[in-house]
Write a protein that holds these residues in place. Sequence first.
Motif: not given
Length: 317
Positions: A7-13, A18-23, A26-28
């Motif tokens: 099961a996966h929440s529709v709200v949780a990323p 998460r990997r894209i946001a983290g990357a 880090i780049v920023y």
Amino acid sequence: MSGLTQAHSVVAPSNLSRRIAGALVIVYAVITMIPLVWIVLTSFKTPPDSISYPPKVVFTPSLEGYVNLFTTRTRQSPEVLKQLPEPTTWYDKLVRSRNMVIAGPSNVIPRFVNSIIIAFGSTFLAVVLGTLAAYGFSRFRVPLKEDLLFFILSTRMMPPIAVAIPIYLMYRELGLSDTRLGMILLYTAVNVSLAVWLLKGFIDEIPREYEEAAMIDGYTRLQAFRKAVLPQAATGIAATAIFCLIFAWNEYAFAVLLTSGTAQTMPPFIPFIIGEGGQDWPAVAAATTLFVIPIFVFTILLRKHLLRGITFGAVRK
């Protein structure tokens, strides 16, 4: 068990998000840190290395920039240098290697002290006055409240150059030019509007029931403000103090116009660090590196309050 989907929440990323946001973060972070890292590296270069082309990334570290920052030096002929006693300290030897001698200390320490006194003094006053004003606007019926708040905010919309000449003439008449008191009052007046607007939002979020319960228990209005409201508003006060301090610490336009000696701060002092034959870039980089440290430490110490302050009120219960 195979075949079952988790099961996966529709709200949780998702993990990919998460990997894209983290990357991206880090780049920023790397991009924004490159200029600061380059300044720190330049402070440990020699003057020839600092202006070499192509720029040197690998170099022999030197403290010449810091020595040049804290001292004034004069060039001497080889005959005069031979008559002088042997240098006793490492920085004397470093200066002698350039055929120069130390004539005395520079003005960097008085300018640094001015920045600390003016920035922290104006921040303290702006936060105190802003807290009291914000509490008044939040809790009492003030005639023309919205108009007054807009007028307070409008003072932040003016570019400093628009009021520079009137303030300069006024300060000259009042004897406040090139004084620490004058700069503290000026930065306090500029920062109070920001403090009022930020802190009013924080105090609005504090339930009135806390004060009412305190006053039912026998506290006065002032005691209820001090013991019930201020602890709840500590996060907002810390965040406001950081923003006010950053402005007062980095302000350049008014500092150039209103100070030249006694009350001069670091921002107008750093660009005019001149070495032999032109700009002394290692000394400029050393001054910039030291100038960043207090505001960096202050922000690190209050980072938890800053993050909580930015998100305060974002989620209503």
